[in-house]
Design a protein around this motif. Structure first.
Motif, PDB file in Angstrom:
ATOM      1  N   ASN A 164       0.985  -1.401   0.047  1.00  0.00           N
ATOM      2  CA  ASN A 164      -0.026   0.475  -0.122  1.00  0.00           C
ATOM      3  C   ASN A 164       0.929   1.278   0.214  1.00  0.00           C
ATOM      4  O   ASN A 164       0.234   2.323  -0.265  1.00  0.00           O
ATOM      5  CB  ASN A 164      -0.950  -0.610   1.342  1.00  0.00           C
ATOM      6  N   SER A 165       1.596   1.255   0.364  1.00  0.00           N
ATOM      7  CA  SER A 165       2.747   2.388   0.563  1.00  0.00           C
ATOM      8  C   SER A 165       3.023   3.198  -0.386  1.00  0.00           C
ATOM      9  O   SER A 165       3.727   2.431  -1.356  1.00  0.00           O
ATOM     10  CB  SER A 165       3.547   1.919   1.608  1.00  0.00           C
ATOM     11  N   ALA A 166       3.047   4.255  -0.320  1.00  0.00           N
ATOM     12  CA  ALA A 166       3.677   4.937  -2.010  1.00  0.00           C
ATOM     13  C   ALA A 166       5.134   5.647  -1.803  1.00  0.00           C
ATOM     14  O   ALA A 166       5.814   6.270  -2.542  1.00  0.00           O
ATOM     15  CB  ALA A 166       3.102   6.407  -1.897  1.00  0.00           C
ATOM     16  N   THR A 214      -0.050   7.815   1.360  1.00  0.00           N
ATOM     17  CA  THR A 214      -1.082   6.266   1.914  1.00  0.00           C
ATOM     18  C   THR A 214      -0.647   6.033   3.651  1.00  0.00           C
ATOM     19  O   THR A 214      -1.223   5.120   3.550  1.00  0.00           O
ATOM     20  CB  THR A 214       0.124   5.521   1.751  1.00  0.00           C
ATOM     21  N   ASP A 263      -4.468   5.512   5.543  1.00  0.00           N
ATOM     22  CA  ASP A 263      -4.894   4.106   4.564  1.00  0.00           C
ATOM     23  C   ASP A 263      -4.212   3.016   4.578  1.00  0.00           C
ATOM     24  O   ASP A 263      -4.975   2.077   4.925  1.00  0.00           O
ATOM     25  CB  ASP A 263      -4.992   4.204   3.006  1.00  0.00           C
ATOM     26  N   THR A 264      -3.245   2.954   5.186  1.00  0.00           N
ATOM     27  CA  THR A 264      -2.070   1.943   5.465  1.00  0.00           C
ATOM     28  C   THR A 264      -2.716   1.602   6.772  1.00  0.00           C
ATOM     29  O   THR A 264      -2.512   0.422   7.457  1.00  0.00           O
ATOM     30  CB  THR A 264      -0.820   2.009   5.260  1.00  0.00           C
ATOM     31  N   GLN A 318      -6.600  -5.824  -3.513  1.00  0.00           N
ATOM     32  CA  GLN A 318      -6.563  -5.052  -4.121  1.00  0.00           C
ATOM     33  C   GLN A 318      -5.905  -4.804  -5.567  1.00  0.00           C
ATOM     34  O   GLN A 318      -5.806  -4.291  -6.248  1.00  0.00           O
ATOM     35  CB  GLN A 318      -5.220  -4.851  -3.366  1.00  0.00           C
TER      36      GLN A 318
END
Length: 136
Positions: free
Chosen positions: A68-70, A78, A81-82, A135
């Motif tokens: 998930n991480s940008a 992110t 959201d993570t 995802q």
């Protein structure tokens, strides 16, 4: 049982801690060397060495973060959201097993084991696979 879960149990049987077993079973998808992930996850076994958060869940959280991480440049986009996704999947684990802390799962204070390490690993791998599938 999934092939990934079987592999994670094999790793655990070889001496990998719960976090290492879960996280290392997903290395191939993320292009990470298993030896590196082994080293990263080492301090997360035995509930972060203190029987706190289940090590298998710590491994799952590492994979959710990887997916998930940008990265540092997009971290503000992110991070929240993570955290939300991690919380959601830890809650699912807790609903299945009655706890998410290692000492509670192992019945340290109550004498009643809620879930074995191999079963926690299987559950964490299954939840990680569910997360990754959702995802797509």
């Amino acid at each position: 049982m999934s092939t990934k879960a079987e592999y994670a149990i094999e790793l655990h049987d070889k001496g990998y801690n719960c976090a290492q077993a879960v996280a290392c079973s997903f290395c191939q998808e993320f292009g990470i060397k298993e030896e590196e992930m082994f080293r990263i996850a080492e301090g997360f076994g035995l509930g972060m060495g203190m029987m706190e958060m289940c090590g298998a869940l710590s491994g799952m959280m590492m994979i959710i973060g990887l997916q998930n991480s940008a990265g540092p440049d997009g971290e503000k986009l992110t991070k929240a959201d993570t955290y939300r996704k991690v919380k959601e999947y830890v809650k699912k684990f807790q609903e299945q097993n009655g706890a998410y802390l290692c000492r509670e799962l192992k019945g340290v204070e109550t004498g009643k084991v809620l879930r074995s390490c191999p079963d926690c690993i299987r559950d964490a791998v299954a939840l990680t696979e569910e997360y990754l599938e959702n995802q797509k």
